[in-house]
Design an enzyme around this catalytic site. Structure first.
Site, PDB file in Angstrom:
ATOM      1  N   ASP A  12     -17.396  17.180   1.733  1.00 53.80           N
ATOM      2  CA  ASP A  12     -18.483  17.628   2.618  1.00 53.80           C
ATOM      3  C   ASP A  12     -19.667  16.664   2.511  1.00 53.80           C
ATOM      4  O   ASP A  12     -20.666  16.955   1.866  1.00 53.80           O
ATOM      5  CB  ASP A  12     -18.872  19.055   2.180  1.00 53.80           C
ATOM      6  CG  ASP A  12     -20.012  19.639   2.982  1.00 53.80           C
ATOM      7  OD1 ASP A  12     -20.256  19.182   4.119  1.00 53.80           O
ATOM      8  OD2 ASP A  12     -20.675  20.575   2.466  1.00 53.80           O
ATOM      9  N   HIS A  20     -23.508  10.650   9.251  1.00 50.74           N
ATOM     10  CA  HIS A  20     -24.323  10.522  10.468  1.00 50.74           C
ATOM     11  C   HIS A  20     -24.949   9.125  10.434  1.00 50.74           C
ATOM     12  O   HIS A  20     -25.902   8.880   9.703  1.00 50.74           O
ATOM     13  CB  HIS A  20     -25.411  11.611  10.477  1.00 50.74           C
ATOM     14  CG  HIS A  20     -26.189  11.677  11.749  1.00 50.74           C
ATOM     15  ND1 HIS A  20     -27.078  12.705  12.016  1.00 50.74           N
ATOM     16  CD2 HIS A  20     -26.216  10.874  12.838  1.00 50.74           C
ATOM     17  CE1 HIS A  20     -27.615  12.511  13.210  1.00 50.74           C
ATOM     18  NE2 HIS A  20     -27.114  11.411  13.722  1.00 50.74           N
ATOM     19  N   THR A  68     -20.263   2.254  11.079  1.00 53.25           N
ATOM     20  CA  THR A  68     -20.480   2.647   9.683  1.00 53.25           C
ATOM     21  C   THR A  68     -19.787   3.973   9.373  1.00 53.25           C
ATOM     22  O   THR A  68     -19.159   4.144   8.322  1.00 53.25           O
ATOM     23  CB  THR A  68     -21.996   2.758   9.411  1.00 53.25           C
ATOM     24  OG1 THR A  68     -22.578   1.479   9.674  1.00 53.25           O
ATOM     25  CG2 THR A  68     -22.295   3.166   7.987  1.00 53.25           C
ATOM     26  N   THR A 119     -27.516  25.189   9.797  1.00 56.78           N
ATOM     27  CA  THR A 119     -27.929  26.600   9.868  1.00 56.78           C
ATOM     28  C   THR A 119     -29.329  26.800   9.264  1.00 56.78           C
ATOM     29  O   THR A 119     -29.923  27.847   9.437  1.00 56.78           O
ATOM     30  CB  THR A 119     -26.921  27.509   9.147  1.00 56.78           C
ATOM     31  OG1 THR A 119     -26.638  26.942   7.877  1.00 56.78           O
ATOM     32  CG2 THR A 119     -25.630  27.638   9.934  1.00 56.78           C
TER      33      THR A 119
HETATM   34  O1  C5P Z   1     -23.293  29.369  -2.924  1.00 54.48           O
HETATM   35  P1  C5P Z   1     -22.967  29.501  -1.486  1.00 54.48           P
HETATM   36  O2  C5P Z   1     -21.775  30.413  -1.214  1.00 54.48           O
HETATM   37  O3  C5P Z   1     -24.155  29.853  -0.632  1.00 54.48           O
HETATM   38  O4  C5P Z   1     -22.487  28.033  -1.080  1.00 54.48           O
HETATM   39  C1  C5P Z   1     -22.167  27.694   0.197  1.00 54.48           C
HETATM   40  C2  C5P Z   1     -21.789  26.250   0.277  1.00 54.48           C
HETATM   41  O5  C5P Z   1     -21.663  25.898   1.653  1.00 54.48           O
HETATM   42  C3  C5P Z   1     -22.836  25.292  -0.298  1.00 54.48           C
HETATM   43  O6  C5P Z   1     -22.116  24.174  -0.815  1.00 54.48           O
HETATM   44  C4  C5P Z   1     -23.652  24.905   0.888  1.00 54.48           C
HETATM   45  O7  C5P Z   1     -24.219  23.632   0.774  1.00 54.48           O
HETATM   46  C5  C5P Z   1     -22.613  24.917   1.993  1.00 54.48           C
HETATM   47  N1  C5P Z   1     -23.111  25.127   3.344  1.00 54.48           N
HETATM   48  C6  C5P Z   1     -23.884  26.213   3.706  1.00 54.48           C
HETATM   49  N2  C5P Z   1     -24.320  26.376   4.999  1.00 54.48           N
HETATM   50  C7  C5P Z   1     -23.972  25.503   5.905  1.00 54.48           C
HETATM   51  C8  C5P Z   1     -23.176  24.415   5.580  1.00 54.48           C
HETATM   52  C9  C5P Z   1     -22.764  24.253   4.270  1.00 54.48           C
HETATM   53  O8  C5P Z   1     -24.197  27.039   2.891  1.00 54.48           O
HETATM   54  N3  C5P Z   1     -24.364  25.706   7.153  1.00 54.48           N
END
Ligand code: C5P
Length: 252
Positions: free
Chosen positions: A65, A69, A74, A129
């Site tokens: 993940d 961007h 690249t 989000t």
């Molecule tokens: O601890 P938690 O369940 O909140 O972790 C969610 C994971 O998903 C984290 O690694 C966070 O960075 C990622 N994430 C998120 N919301 C997003 C995209 C990725 O919480 N919109």
């Protein structure tokens, strides 16, 4: 690459650790219960491709993940490098990088197939989000977040991207717009907390402003749910992971 049909394959656990040893130690405790592990910017920056290799060696695939961007050339190079690490099954980019950047990334994952290997699936992040309408307007993006998310998901699909990372709240509209084969990965998932009879049920949200249960995520059309802290900080991570898998199984 085929994702197996077992409900556990829909569970992605976010390895939000700051070192290779803590991530691998934790992952090894629950590796038989999960479909994939997510390795994000913090862990990858600290530990590099070696952590991906060691985590993948435990069995489950890796969702890298890193949300690329940049200019198309690249990003294509980065996606190619990511795809070449053994065990990477999902990689992602920002849809806001535009059609040409997304198409370059698609070409890069397809180049791996041409080499005769299983290719990872490419996901796009639409609107983070963490951004509300005001934050979007500040950077020149008009419209309601939900509308923009669906438009960007369509654009990603048109560029050949395999799916998106989205909140559960957006999943239904994306599924409707992009069809059954488009992958939807939803973070912000929290199992409903078990409460005593008569007490109000509550979900621990941490810093997530909008959360949903695994059942809601699957019913909304998610193919994968990403869960971090509810499993990482659980008294018994194996029990919590299994409960989530059971909930996914019941919702499918
Ligand atoms: O601890 P938690 O369940 O909140 O972790 C969610 C994971 O998903 C984290 O690694 C966070 O960075 C990622 N994430 C998120 N919301 C997003 C995209 C990725 O919480 N919109």
């Amino acid at each position: 690459m085929g994702f197996d049909a077992h409900p556990r394959s829909s569970l992605i656990v976010a390895l939000d650790f700051d070192s290779l040893s803590s991530a691998v130690k934790f992952a090894s405790k629950i590796s038989d219960l999960v479909g994939m592990f997510k390795i994000g910017k913090q862990l990858f920056t600290a530990a590099g491709p070696e952590v991906v290799r060691q985590v993948a060696a435990l069995g489950p695939g890796v969702f890298l993940d890193l949300k690329y961007h940049d200019i198309p050339n690249t990003v294509a190079g980065a996606v190619l490098s990511a795809s070449a690490i053994t065990g990477v099954q999902l990689v992602n980019i920002h849809a806001l990088g535009g059609s040409a950047m997304m198409a370059a990334a698609v070409q890069a994952v397809n180049a791996v197939t041409a080499m005769g290997e299983d290719r990872p699936r490419l996901l796009a992040v639409t609107i983070l989000t963490s951004m509300d309408q005001k934050a979007m307007r500040e950077v020149g993006i008009s419209g309601l977040p939900q509308d923009r998310v669906v438009k960007l998901a369509r654009l990603a699909k048109k560029a050949g991207v395999d799916g998106v990372v989205a909140s559960v709240q957006e999943a239904r509209a994306i599924r409707k717009a992009c069809g059954a084969d488009f992958l939807i990965v939803t973070p912000g998932v929290r199992p409903a907390e078990k409460t005593e009879p008569g007490k109000k049920s509550s979900i621990k949200k941490d810093d997530q402003s909008r959360t949903a249960t695994p059942t809601e995520a699957i019913k909304a059309g998610a193919d994968f749910v990403v869960v971090g802290r509810p499993i990482l900080t659980a008294a018994d991570p194996r029990v919590t992971a299994q409960e989530i898998v059971d909930e996914i199984a019941a919702a499918k």
